[in-house]
Design a protein around this motif. Structure first.
Motif, PDB file in Angstrom:
ATOM      1  N   LEU A  32      18.229  67.415  29.805  1.00 45.56           N
ATOM      2  CA  LEU A  32      19.111  66.556  30.316  1.00 45.56           C
ATOM      3  C   LEU A  32      20.329  67.103  30.733  1.00 45.56           C
ATOM      4  N   PHE A  33      21.016  67.647  29.571  1.00 44.15           N
ATOM      5  CA  PHE A  33      22.357  68.509  29.708  1.00 44.15           C
ATOM      6  C   PHE A  33      22.499  69.490  30.647  1.00 44.15           C
ATOM      7  N   THR A  34      21.301  70.353  30.927  1.00 42.81           N
ATOM      8  CA  THR A  34      21.134  71.380  31.513  1.00 42.81           C
ATOM      9  C   THR A  34      21.084  70.533  33.200  1.00 42.81           C
ATOM     10  N   ALA A  35      20.515  69.644  33.461  1.00 47.61           N
ATOM     11  CA  ALA A  35      20.524  68.961  34.747  1.00 47.61           C
ATOM     12  C   ALA A  35      21.772  68.329  35.185  1.00 47.61           C
ATOM     13  N   LEU A  36      22.553  67.900  34.138  1.00 43.53           N
ATOM     14  CA  LEU A  36      23.804  67.300  34.565  1.00 43.53           C
ATOM     15  C   LEU A  36      24.708  68.315  34.852  1.00 43.53           C
ATOM     16  N   ASP A  37      24.555  69.546  33.971  1.00 44.57           N
ATOM     17  CA  ASP A  37      25.393  70.607  34.644  1.00 44.57           C
ATOM     18  C   ASP A  37      25.471  70.815  36.131  1.00 44.57           C
TER      19      ASP A  37
END
Length: 60
Positions: A32-37
């Motif tokens: 999720l954090f990678t996608a939000l980046d």
């Protein structure tokens, strides 16, 4: 209510790599954090990158 107001964030889960639910939650959190980046990329463009020709998005 917050989830209804936000954009869709597609995530890929690798269930075979998670031994427990906690492992799966940790994996999805990192994903999720990678996608939000990279959230500035529209979902239709992501679909075209993952599976070319499957999106309804028309270029040009």
């Amino acid at each position: 209510m917050v989830g209804l107001l936000g954009d869709a964030v597609p995530l890929r889960a690798r269930l075979g790599e998670a031994d427990t639910f906690a492992d799966l939650a940790r994996q999805l959190g990192a994903t999720l954090f990678t996608a939000l980046d990279h959230q500035e990329l529209p979902l239709t463009d992501v679909a075209d990158l993952v599976a070319p020709g499957t999106s309804y998005h028309q270029n040009g």
